[in-house]
Scaffold this motif. Structure first.
Motif, mmCIF file in Angstrom:
data_model
loop_
_atom_site.group_PDB
_atom_site.id
_atom_site.type_symbol
_atom_site.label_atom_id
_atom_site.label_comp_id
_atom_site.label_asym_id
_atom_site.label_seq_id
_atom_site.Cartn_x
_atom_site.Cartn_y
_atom_site.Cartn_z
ATOM 1 N N ALA A 98 0.701 -1.258 0.046
ATOM 2 C CA ALA A 98 -0.042 0.022 0.182
ATOM 3 C C ALA A 98 0.999 1.440 0.122
ATOM 4 O O ALA A 98 1.886 1.331 0.754
ATOM 5 N N PRO A 99 0.430 2.246 -0.873
ATOM 6 C CA PRO A 99 1.319 3.477 -0.796
ATOM 7 C C PRO A 99 0.968 4.146 0.515
ATOM 8 O O PRO A 99 -0.081 3.754 1.221
ATOM 9 N N ILE A 100 1.700 5.507 0.722
ATOM 10 C CA ILE A 100 1.386 6.324 1.931
ATOM 11 C C ILE A 100 0.985 7.490 1.235
ATOM 12 O O ILE A 100 1.224 7.829 0.021
ATOM 13 N N SER A 101 0.415 8.384 1.781
ATOM 14 C CA SER A 101 -0.145 9.738 1.257
ATOM 15 C C SER A 101 -0.602 10.738 2.138
ATOM 16 O O SER A 101 -0.563 10.448 3.262
ATOM 17 N N ILE A 102 -0.760 11.959 1.793
ATOM 18 C CA ILE A 102 -1.406 13.040 2.488
ATOM 19 C C ILE A 102 -2.081 13.923 1.529
ATOM 20 O O ILE A 102 -2.311 13.601 0.299
ATOM 21 N N ASP A 103 -3.395 14.463 2.180
ATOM 22 C CA ASP A 103 -4.302 15.141 1.528
ATOM 23 C C ASP A 103 -3.585 16.561 1.280
ATOM 24 O O ASP A 103 -3.325 17.203 2.411
ATOM 25 N N TRP A 104 -3.599 17.402 0.205
ATOM 26 C CA TRP A 104 -3.225 18.553 -0.033
ATOM 27 C C TRP A 104 -4.276 19.645 0.217
ATOM 28 O O TRP A 104 -4.413 20.172 0.906
ATOM 29 N N ALA A 105 -4.972 19.762 -1.002
ATOM 30 C CA ALA A 105 -6.398 20.490 -1.096
ATOM 31 C C ALA A 105 -7.064 20.371 -2.104
ATOM 32 O O ALA A 105 -6.699 19.628 -3.194
ATOM 33 N N ASP A 106 -8.434 20.582 -1.989
ATOM 34 C CA ASP A 106 -9.417 20.404 -3.206
ATOM 35 C C ASP A 106 -9.347 19.199 -3.986
ATOM 36 O O ASP A 106 -9.366 19.032 -5.150
ATOM 37 N N GLY A 107 -9.475 18.049 -2.975
ATOM 38 C CA GLY A 107 -9.517 16.893 -3.844
ATOM 39 C C GLY A 107 -8.309 16.167 -4.010
ATOM 40 O O GLY A 107 -8.236 15.102 -4.976
ATOM 41 N N ILE A 108 -7.163 16.790 -4.086
ATOM 42 C CA ILE A 108 -5.793 16.481 -4.481
ATOM 43 C C ILE A 108 -4.913 15.564 -3.358
ATOM 44 O O ILE A 108 -5.025 16.052 -2.212
ATOM 45 N N ARG A 109 -4.822 14.241 -3.702
ATOM 46 C CA ARG A 109 -4.272 13.809 -2.838
ATOM 47 C C ARG A 109 -2.782 13.222 -3.228
ATOM 48 O O ARG A 109 -2.363 12.840 -4.498
ATOM 49 N N VAL A 110 -1.651 13.117 -2.759
ATOM 50 C CA VAL A 110 -0.353 12.788 -3.110
ATOM 51 C C VAL A 110 0.170 11.620 -2.497
ATOM 52 O O VAL A 110 0.044 11.374 -1.116
ATOM 53 N N LEU A 111 0.676 10.763 -3.326
ATOM 54 C CA LEU A 111 0.840 9.431 -2.938
ATOM 55 C C LEU A 111 2.363 9.227 -3.090
ATOM 56 O O LEU A 111 3.025 9.648 -4.119
ATOM 57 N N GLN A 112 2.729 8.124 -2.183
ATOM 58 C CA GLN A 112 4.398 8.122 -2.418
ATOM 59 C C GLN A 112 4.484 6.846 -2.054
ATOM 60 O O GLN A 112 3.558 5.990 -1.585
ATOM 61 N N ASN A 113 5.752 6.099 -2.185
ATOM 62 C CA ASN A 113 6.214 4.928 -1.762
ATOM 63 C C ASN A 113 6.346 4.830 -0.182
ATOM 64 O O ASN A 113 7.139 5.669 0.172
ATOM 65 N N PRO A 114 6.114 3.697 0.361
ATOM 66 C CA PRO A 114 6.361 3.789 1.944
ATOM 67 C C PRO A 114 7.890 3.271 2.323
ATOM 68 O O PRO A 114 8.633 2.658 1.437
ATOM 69 N N PRO A 115 8.252 3.454 3.600
ATOM 70 C CA PRO A 115 9.711 2.888 3.812
ATOM 71 C C PRO A 115 9.491 1.557 3.660
ATOM 72 O O PRO A 115 8.540 0.637 3.972
ATOM 73 N N ASN A 116 10.545 0.990 3.129
ATOM 74 C CA ASN A 116 12.104 1.563 3.302
ATOM 75 C C ASN A 116 12.643 2.621 2.061
ATOM 76 O O ASN A 116 13.615 3.116 2.178
ATOM 77 N N SER A 117 11.258 2.952 1.180
ATOM 78 C CA SER A 117 11.781 4.347 0.486
ATOM 79 C C SER A 117 11.779 5.360 1.280
ATOM 80 O O SER A 117 11.270 5.490 2.520
ATOM 81 N N GLN A 118 12.436 6.550 0.725
ATOM 82 C CA GLN A 118 12.540 7.940 1.439
ATOM 83 C C GLN A 118 11.468 8.723 1.069
ATOM 84 O O GLN A 118 11.427 9.838 1.542
ATOM 85 N N GLY A 119 10.627 8.350 0.227
ATOM 86 C CA GLY A 119 9.318 9.149 -0.371
ATOM 87 C C GLY A 119 8.599 9.699 0.744
ATOM 88 O O GLY A 119 7.968 10.866 0.755
ATOM 89 N N ILE A 120 8.549 9.462 2.199
ATOM 90 C CA ILE A 120 7.987 9.852 3.209
ATOM 91 C C ILE A 120 8.488 11.354 3.526
ATOM 92 O O ILE A 120 7.638 12.335 3.859
ATOM 93 N N ALA A 121 9.684 11.675 3.175
ATOM 94 C CA ALA A 121 10.277 12.812 3.130
ATOM 95 C C ALA A 121 9.559 13.842 2.225
ATOM 96 O O ALA A 121 9.158 15.140 2.725
ATOM 97 N N MET A 122 9.267 13.721 1.246
ATOM 98 C CA MET A 122 8.462 14.357 0.255
ATOM 99 C C MET A 122 7.099 14.830 0.942
ATOM 100 O O MET A 122 6.773 15.949 0.824
ATOM 101 N N LEU A 123 6.578 13.822 1.278
ATOM 102 C CA LEU A 123 4.939 13.972 2.038
ATOM 103 C C LEU A 123 5.026 14.685 3.182
ATOM 104 O O LEU A 123 4.242 15.619 3.454
ATOM 105 N N GLN A 124 6.104 14.585 4.020
ATOM 106 C CA GLN A 124 6.297 15.299 5.195
ATOM 107 C C GLN A 124 6.403 16.950 5.069
ATOM 108 O O GLN A 124 5.851 17.773 5.524
ATOM 109 N N ALA A 125 7.271 17.156 4.060
ATOM 110 C CA ALA A 125 7.737 18.529 3.725
ATOM 111 C C ALA A 125 6.273 19.271 3.050
ATOM 112 O O ALA A 125 6.135 20.488 3.331
ATOM 113 N N LEU A 126 5.885 18.642 2.419
ATOM 114 C CA LEU A 126 4.389 19.068 1.674
ATOM 115 C C LEU A 126 3.448 19.342 2.697
ATOM 116 O O LEU A 126 2.664 20.328 2.959
ATOM 117 N N ASN A 127 3.266 18.310 3.589
ATOM 118 C CA ASN A 127 2.424 18.648 4.890
ATOM 119 C C ASN A 127 2.663 19.852 5.626
ATOM 120 O O ASN A 127 1.796 20.763 6.164
#
Length: 541
Positions: free
Chosen positions: A241-270
Motif C-alpha cells: 500500500a502506498p502512503i499519502s497526504i491530502d493537499w487541498a481541493d480533492g488532491i491527494r499525493v501518494l508516495q512509496n512507503p519505507p524503506n523508500s525515502q518518499g515519506i520525506a517529500m510527503l512530510q515537507a508538503l504537509n
C-alpha cells in the motif's frame, strides 16, 4: 509517456500502439533504458520503487522491488570496505521480480514482445549520447580495470566517443534467454488462461532460481560479495500500500512507503500545505526559503526514523499527521537557515537513477523510479550491470539504516503520483539520490501551487539542501544549499542574508520527467527534462 531517452520512449509508445498496457510499456521502457543508459538503471541488476494506478479498480499499489543485503554480509567485514568499489556493494537485485509482478497482474502482451525493442537495440547497437560520454568519463578507471567493461566501452584503448556505436551482445543474450523461459513456461501450461501467468513465473524462476542466480552468485563468491543462492531462491518483490497526504481541493499525493525515502517529500508538503500560495511565484526568496526549511526538517526525521520497517518500525502515521506537521511548521524561522545537526521532531529513540512515467487508453498509469546506484560493474558474461546499494547503508551500529544480513536499505528512489478526485492528475519523479524528494516537491509546487505547466516546472532552476547526512557513504552533512547557475542572483543574495551557505552551479540536481492528466484522464501536458538531450515525451493516440 515520457522518459529520459527517446529510444525508450519510442519503445513504450510502440507497445501501447500494439495493445499493451501501461505495465507492458513500462517494462519495455525500463528494458531499453537498461541498454542505452547502463549507468543509471537495470531491469536485471538494479532495484525499483514504482506506483501503479489500475484504471479498472481505481486502486493504487506501490511496487517494492528492492532486494535485501546478502546473507553473507557482516558489519565487521563490510566496514573497512565501505568506500571501495566492488561486488561487495551489491544487494540482491530485486527489479526483475518486480517487473514480472506488474506483467503478471497488469500485462497484456507476451514477454518476448515486451523485451523485443531492448534485445534489438542491444544487438544492433546504439549511438553514444553526450550524457553517456560524461558518465563513462567519470567511471573511466573502473572501466579500464574490468575486462567486461573494457570490451563494451573502449575502442583502441580509448573510451567510446559521442556518436560511436555500442553493442551489448551478452545483455541481449540474457534478455533473450528470459523471453525463451517465458515461452517455454507458457507452452507447458497448454491452451489455458494460465499461460501468461505460467510464463511469467518461469521468467522469475530463470532469474532467481536458475542460471542467472547461479551466475551472479558465482561472480559474487569470486569477488568478495555477500549474495547466496538461498538469498535469490527466497526473494519475492512485493505490491504494498502506498502512503499519502491530502493537499487541498480533492488532491491527494501518494508516495512509496519505507524503506523508500518518499515519506520525506510527503512530510515537507504537509508542512507547506497550510500556507496561502495564491499569487506567489516559485522564484520568490520567501517561497524558496520555506520549502528548504521544510525539507530539512523532513530529512532530519528520515535520518532518525526511516530504515527497514521489518527491523525497526517506522512511525509513518505520526510523521504524516497534521498535528505533527503543525509542530514542525512552527520550527521554521523565516529569517534564518537551520543547519545540521537538526533534531528529529518525535519524542522517540531510535544519479545513478532514472525516472519515467506511462499512461494508457484504459486509464492505467505508472510512475517509476529505478536505479543502480553509481557503480559501474558487469557480472561476468551475463551483460548485467549490478547495483551498489550497500553504499547507501550506515556502518554505525546505532543507525536505523545499519548494514545487516537480510536487511533492506533505506532506498532513495521514490516516484510520486497525485490523484485529483480519485483519478491520476500528476505522475512525476526526479533522479539524484537525496535530490529526489526535494526537486519533486519543487515540481509539485510549481504545478499545483503556482500554476505552471509541467515543462515549465521541470525547467525551473533547482535548489538542493545538504543540511543532513547524505545517503551515500561516508554520509557527510555539508550544510550547503546548492543552486543551479540559472538561479536568480537577487534570490541568491537574499538567501545568503538569511544564513544559507550557497554553492552555485555545483551539486546533484538530477533529471526530472512529469505527466499531467486532465480531469477526463487524457494526457494534457508532458514535461521532459531539458537538461538531458535524449529525454523525450510522446502522446500515444
Amino acid at each position: 509517456m515520457v522518459s529520459s531517452n527517446f529510444q525508450a520512449t519510442d519503445a513504450g509508445a510502440a507497445i501501447l500502439t500494439a495493445g499493451g498496457s501501461a505495465a507492458d510499456a513500462a517494462v519495455a521502457v525500463a528494458s531499453v533504458l537498461t541498454v542505452v543508459e547502463p549507468y543509471y538503471s537495470s531491469v536485471l541488476g538494479g532495484d525499483t520503487w514504482a506506483l501503479y494506478y489500475d484504471g479498472g479498480t481505481r486502486d493504487v499499489t506501490s511496487l517494492n522491488a528492492v532486494g535485501p543485503v546478502g546473507s553473507k554480509a557482516t558489519l565487521e567485514d563490510y566496514t573497512p570496505r565501505a568506500g571501495e568499489y566492488g561486488m561487495h556493494q551489491a544487494i540482491l537485485p530485486g527489479a526483475w521480480d518486480g517487473w514480472m509482478l506488474w506483467l503478471r497482474d497488469h500485462g497484456e502482451l507476451p514477454l518476448r514482445q515486451v523485451l523485443a525493442p531492448a534485445i534489438d537495440i542491444a544487438r544492433a547497437g546504439y549511438p553514444v549520447s553526450s550524457e553517456m560520454t560524461f558518465w563513462l568519463t567519470q567511471q573511466e578507471q573502473d572501466i579500464r580495470n574490468s575486462p567486461q567493461l573494457s570490451e563494451l566501452y573502449l575502442r583502441n584503448g580509448a573510451l567510446v566517443a559521442t556518436g560511436q556505436a555500442v553493442t551489448q551482445p551478452d545483455l541481449a543474450a540474457t534478455l533473450e534467454a528470459l523471453a525463451t523461459a517465458y515461452d517455454d513456461g507458457a507452452a507447458a501450461a497448454g491452451e489455458t488462461t494460465a499461460r501468461h501467468a505460467a510464463g511469467i513465473q518461469a521468467a522469475r524462476d530463470y532469474f532467481y532460481r536458475g542460471p542467472l542466480a547461479e551466475a551472479i552468485v558465482q561472480y559474487s563468491d569470486q569477488f568478495g560479495g555477500y549474495l547466496t543462492l538461498e538469498d535469490f531462491a527466497r526473494y519475492e518483490a512485493e505490491l504494498v500500500a502506498p502512503i499519502s497526504i491530502d493537499w487541498a481541493d480533492g488532491i491527494r499525493v501518494l508516495q512509496n512507503p519505507p524503506n523508500s525515502q518518499g515519506i520525506a517529500m510527503l512530510q515537507a508538503l504537509n508542512i507547506l500545505k497550510a500556507e496561502d500560495w495564491s499569487g506567489r511565484s516559485p522564484a520568490e526568496p520567501d517561497v524558496i526559503h520555506r520549502q528548504i526549511e521544510a525539507v530539512k526538517l523532513a530529512f532530519a526525521d528520515r535520518f532518525a526514523y526511516v530504515g527497514d520497517p521489518d527491523r525497526t518500525p517506522v512511525p509513518v502515521e505520526e510523521l504524516l499527521s497534521d498535528d505533527y506537521a503543525a509542530q514542525l511548521r512552527g520550527r521554521i524561522d523565516m529569517g534564518s537557515a537551520a543547519e545540521w545537526p537538526i533534531e528529529a521532531g518525535l519524542d522517540r529513540q531510535s544519479s545513478d537513477t532514472t525516472t519515467f512515467h506511462v499512461t494508457d487508453s484504459e486509464g492505467n498509469a505508472a510512475a517509476v523510479t529505478t536505479s543502480l546506484g553509481g557503480q559501474f560493474l558487469v557480472v561476468g558474461d551475463t551483460g548485467i550491470h549490478i547495483n551498489e546499494r550497500m553504499k547507501f547503508m550506515s556502518v554505525d551500529p546505532g543507525n536505523v539504516n545499519v548494514v545487516a544480513p537480510g536487511a533492506t536499505v533505506r532506498h532513495t528512489s521514490n516516484p510520486y503520483m497525485v490523484l485529483r478526485n480519485g483519478r491520476p492528475y500528476l505522475l512525476g519523479g526526479n533522479t539524484g539520490v537525496d535530490t529526489q524528494p526535494q526537486a519533486q516537491l519543487q515540481q509539485f509546487m510549481s504545478v499545483v501551487a503556482f500554476g505552471l505547466e509541467p515543462q515549465e516546472a521541470v525547467a525551473q532552476p533547482r535548489f538542493v539542501s545538504t543540511a543532513f547526512p547524505a545517503s551515500i557513504f561516508p554520509h557527510p552533512a555539508d550544510n550547503i544549499l546548492h543552486v543551479e547557475t540559472s538561479f536568480p542572483p537577487a534570490g541568491i543574495a537574499d538567501l545568503r542574508a538569511r544564513g544559507h551557505n550557497i554553492a552555485v552551479g555545483v551539486g546533484i540536481f538530477g533529471t526530472a520527467n512529469m505527466i499531467e492528466l486532465s480531469e477526463d484522464g487524457t494526457v494534457a501536458q508532458i514535461g521532459a527534462e531539458p537538461r538531458n538531450q535524449t529525454a523525450s515525451g510522446v502522446v500515444v493516440p
